[in-house]
Enzyme design. Structure first.
Site, PDB file in Angstrom:
ATOM      1  N   SER A 171     -34.684  23.419  -3.737  1.00  0.00           N
ATOM      2  CA  SER A 171     -35.006  22.413  -4.748  1.00  0.00           C
ATOM      3  C   SER A 171     -34.905  22.999  -6.143  1.00  0.00           C
ATOM      4  O   SER A 171     -35.164  24.185  -6.336  1.00  0.00           O
ATOM      5  CB  SER A 171     -36.438  21.904  -4.519  1.00  0.00           C
ATOM      6  OG  SER A 171     -36.915  21.189  -5.647  1.00  0.00           O
ATOM      7  N   TYR A 228     -45.711  23.921  -3.602  1.00  0.00           N
ATOM      8  CA  TYR A 228     -44.512  23.378  -2.923  1.00  0.00           C
ATOM      9  C   TYR A 228     -43.274  24.143  -3.397  1.00  0.00           C
ATOM     10  O   TYR A 228     -42.498  24.666  -2.594  1.00  0.00           O
ATOM     11  CB  TYR A 228     -44.344  21.876  -3.203  1.00  0.00           C
ATOM     12  CG  TYR A 228     -42.920  21.430  -3.008  1.00  0.00           C
ATOM     13  CD1 TYR A 228     -42.095  21.185  -4.104  1.00  0.00           C
ATOM     14  CD2 TYR A 228     -42.375  21.323  -1.728  1.00  0.00           C
ATOM     15  CE1 TYR A 228     -40.769  20.822  -3.923  1.00  0.00           C
ATOM     16  CE2 TYR A 228     -41.059  20.967  -1.549  1.00  0.00           C
ATOM     17  CZ  TYR A 228     -40.254  20.725  -2.649  1.00  0.00           C
ATOM     18  OH  TYR A 228     -38.937  20.382  -2.473  1.00  0.00           O
ATOM     19  N   LYS A 257     -40.439  26.961  -1.506  1.00  0.00           N
ATOM     20  CA  LYS A 257     -38.967  26.945  -1.544  1.00  0.00           C
ATOM     21  C   LYS A 257     -38.440  28.273  -2.092  1.00  0.00           C
ATOM     22  O   LYS A 257     -37.495  28.855  -1.558  1.00  0.00           O
ATOM     23  CB  LYS A 257     -38.471  25.782  -2.411  1.00  0.00           C
ATOM     24  CG  LYS A 257     -38.758  24.406  -1.850  1.00  0.00           C
ATOM     25  CD  LYS A 257     -38.039  24.150  -0.531  1.00  0.00           C
ATOM     26  CE  LYS A 257     -38.215  22.721  -0.044  1.00  0.00           C
ATOM     27  NZ  LYS A 257     -37.539  22.464   1.239  1.00  0.00           N
TER      28      LYS A 257
HETATM   29  C1  WQD Z   1     -39.346  12.099 -12.746  1.00  0.00           C
HETATM   30  C2  WQD Z   1     -39.739  11.683 -14.157  1.00  0.00           C
HETATM   31  C3  WQD Z   1     -42.081  11.967 -14.606  1.00  0.00           C
HETATM   32  C4  WQD Z   1     -43.432   8.886 -11.760  1.00  0.00           C
HETATM   33  C5  WQD Z   1     -40.160  15.942  -8.230  1.00  0.00           C
HETATM   34  C6  WQD Z   1     -40.500  17.235  -7.593  1.00  0.00           C
HETATM   35  C7  WQD Z   1     -39.259  17.993  -7.244  1.00  0.00           C
HETATM   36  C8  WQD Z   1     -38.315  17.139  -6.437  1.00  0.00           C
HETATM   37  C9  WQD Z   1     -38.050  15.818  -7.126  1.00  0.00           C
HETATM   38  C10 WQD Z   1     -38.546  17.812  -4.139  1.00  0.00           C
HETATM   39  C11 WQD Z   1     -40.732  12.645 -14.797  1.00  0.00           C
HETATM   40  C12 WQD Z   1     -41.696  10.491 -14.665  1.00  0.00           C
HETATM   41  C13 WQD Z   1     -42.642   9.748 -12.509  1.00  0.00           C
HETATM   42  C14 WQD Z   1     -44.168   7.863 -12.422  1.00  0.00           C
HETATM   43  C15 WQD Z   1     -43.274   8.607 -14.527  1.00  0.00           C
HETATM   44  N1  WQD Z   1     -38.823  16.944  -5.137  1.00  0.00           N
HETATM   45  N2  WQD Z   1     -42.568   9.609 -13.864  1.00  0.00           N
HETATM   46  N3  WQD Z   1     -44.051   7.767 -13.782  1.00  0.00           N
HETATM   47  O1  WQD Z   1     -41.311  15.444 -11.065  1.00  0.00           O
HETATM   48  O2  WQD Z   1     -38.845  15.541 -11.754  1.00  0.00           O
HETATM   49  O3  WQD Z   1     -39.498  16.167  -9.434  1.00  0.00           O
HETATM   50  O4  WQD Z   1     -39.321  15.198  -7.359  1.00  0.00           O
HETATM   51  O5  WQD Z   1     -37.813  18.752  -4.169  1.00  0.00           O
HETATM   52  O6  WQD Z   1     -39.646  19.099  -6.496  1.00  0.00           O
HETATM   53  O7  WQD Z   1     -41.204  18.011  -8.550  1.00  0.00           O
HETATM   54  O8  WQD Z   1     -39.626  13.788 -10.145  1.00  0.00           O
HETATM   55  O9  WQD Z   1     -39.666  11.355  -9.847  1.00  0.00           O
HETATM   56  O10 WQD Z   1     -41.876  12.622  -9.900  1.00  0.00           O
HETATM   57  O11 WQD Z   1     -40.571  12.330 -12.009  1.00  0.00           O
HETATM   58  O12 WQD Z   1     -43.190   8.501 -15.757  1.00  0.00           O
HETATM   59  O13 WQD Z   1     -44.911   7.054 -11.804  1.00  0.00           O
HETATM   60  O14 WQD Z   1     -40.400  10.427 -14.089  1.00  0.00           O
HETATM   61  O15 WQD Z   1     -42.997  12.290 -15.646  1.00  0.00           O
HETATM   62  O16 WQD Z   1     -40.423  12.710 -16.190  1.00  0.00           O
HETATM   63  P1  WQD Z   1     -39.875  15.260 -10.725  1.00  0.00           P
HETATM   64  P2  WQD Z   1     -40.484  12.466 -10.399  1.00  0.00           P
END
Ligand code: WQD
Length: 360
Positions: free
Chosen positions: A124, A148, A152
């Site tokens: 990841s 997590y 990885k």
């Molecule tokens: C994306 C953007 C949030 C939810 C995570 C894991 C990573 C990978 C992918 C496994 C950010 C914003 C999110 C919400 C929001 N998973 N957001 N409101 O955090 O980049 O990555 O998922 O491998 O390991 O860390 O993805 O989709 O949670 O967030 O504003 O309700 O959307 O702040 O900017 P992230 P995400």
């Protein structure tokens, strides 16, 4: 010879099984269904018109893992099985270390015992932590900032040690950026348990009316509109990347890491607007504080995968949103939620074709 897909009933695993079957591979799935639904495997067979063996097995159950290798002459392994919720990993780190790391060590020990040394590992972009510059290259500094992500990163190190100790191993470490979207059939897709942590499933649940409004975590980042920027990649492009990596590990020894991203960053508000446009549904949202642990901007330099795997993402952000919406629209409650774990017969040796296995 068959390809073993651990976690094959999961979001990326099921999409990869579709591409493997369509490419003519024989597929065997091993899954404990802790974070997935067997219904996904039945739908994979429906989409492809092909069958595959499915084993209801936990990687921590060494004897059952050995049984899978005893019964099948496995050629290569694509290893997805693992827990992946960042927030949950902070509250139960030992569960994550035990499940993700010990499970992988047992898998590799059994692979070694049966002379299976071709491995594609689901890593990841979270291993980069807060990148010192973007776009991120594979030789960027690693620094996961949550349990997590550290599982990885540690597994990557373990696999490097394995490859160093025995040059007959061939390993690809695939660092995913932000997988979203769904197969164009609308029959398989992301089916998070409970309240979605990730942006896209949350947006699509707002669009379908299951959630009131989206909380936008912070609009004071140094980005185009103040909201977080990420490299969203269509899950089918990601799945195809696994087939390219499989071809690589079947031909060249050694270990390499590859970024699987588009190389393009989109902000939260850009994603909201795109989804609103393609779904025709309002996506009400409120601007709230940053989510702790979030970074401002993260997107890939995907050149190495292009040059060495002959792979690049082909689907754009509108396609990702369209396909996400189609899945959500046709499956407002994800897979058949009525299908609960006790429906899965815990046979001593649960070898079944996916469809047959789950018609219990
Ligand atoms: C994306 C953007 C949030 C939810 C995570 C894991 C990573 C990978 C992918 C496994 C950010 C914003 C999110 C919400 C929001 N998973 N957001 N409101 O955090 O980049 O990555 O998922 O491998 O390991 O860390 O993805 O989709 O949670 O967030 O504003 O309700 O959307 O702040 O900017 P992230 P995400």
């Amino acid at each position: 010879m068959p390809i073993l897909v651990t976690g094959g009933a999961g979001y990326i695993g099921s999409h990869t099984c579709v591409e493997l079957l369509n490419q003519g591979y024989e597929v065997i799935v091993l899954d404990n269904f802790a974070n997935s639904n067997p219904e996904a495997l039945t739908r994979v067979e429906e989409i492809t018109g092909k069958t595959m063996k499915a084993y209801h097995v936990d990687l921590l159950d060494r004897e059952s893992v050995k049984e899978v290798f005893e019964q099948n002459k496995i050629e290569s392994v694509i290893h997805f099985a693992g827990l992946k919720a960042v927030g949950e990993s902070v509250s139960v780190p030992l569960y994550y270390y035990q499940n993700n790391i010990t499970g992988t060590v047992i898998l590799c020990e059994v692979m070694q015992e049966y002379g299976v040394k071709n491995l594609v590992f689901s890593s990841s972009a979270t291993v980069y932590g807060t990148p010192d510059k973007v776009p991120i290259k594979e030789d960027s500094k690693l620094g996961a900032t949550n349990p997590y992500g550290r599982t990885k990163q540690m597994i990557e190190e373990i696999l490097r040690d394995v490859a160093f100790s025995d040059p007959s191993w061939s390993i690809s470490l695939l660092r995913y950026f932000n997988p979203i979207g769904a197969h164009q059939s609308g029959r398989i897709g992301e089916d998070p348990n409970g309240i979605p942590n990730n942006l896209m499933p949350y947006i699509s649940q707002v669009a379908i009316g299951k959630r009131q409004q989206l909380q936008v975590f912070g609009n004071d980042y140094p980005t185009k509109d103040g909201t977080g920027v990420r490299d969203y990649i269509h899950v089918v492009d990601l799945a195809i990347g696994h087939l390219r990596a499989l071809e690589k590990v079947q031909s060249i020894k050694g270990i390499e890491a590859y970024n699987l991203g588009t190389g393009i960053g989109y902000s939260v508000l850009e994603m909201v607007e795109t989804f609103r446009k393609v779904s025709g549904r309002p996506i009400p949202y409120e601007l709230t504080d940053r989510r702790s642990g979030d970074i401002s901007t993260c997107y890939a330099d995907p050149a190495k995968a292009r040059d060495e795997l002959n792979w690049q993402a082909m689907r754009g952000i509108e396609q990702m949103c369209k396909d996400s919406w189609r899945w959500q629209y046709h499956n407002p409650n994800g897979y058949n939620k009525a299908f609960s774990k006790q429906n899965i017969r815990n046979d001593r040796n649960p070898v079944r074709y996916a469809a047959g296995f789950f018609n219990v």
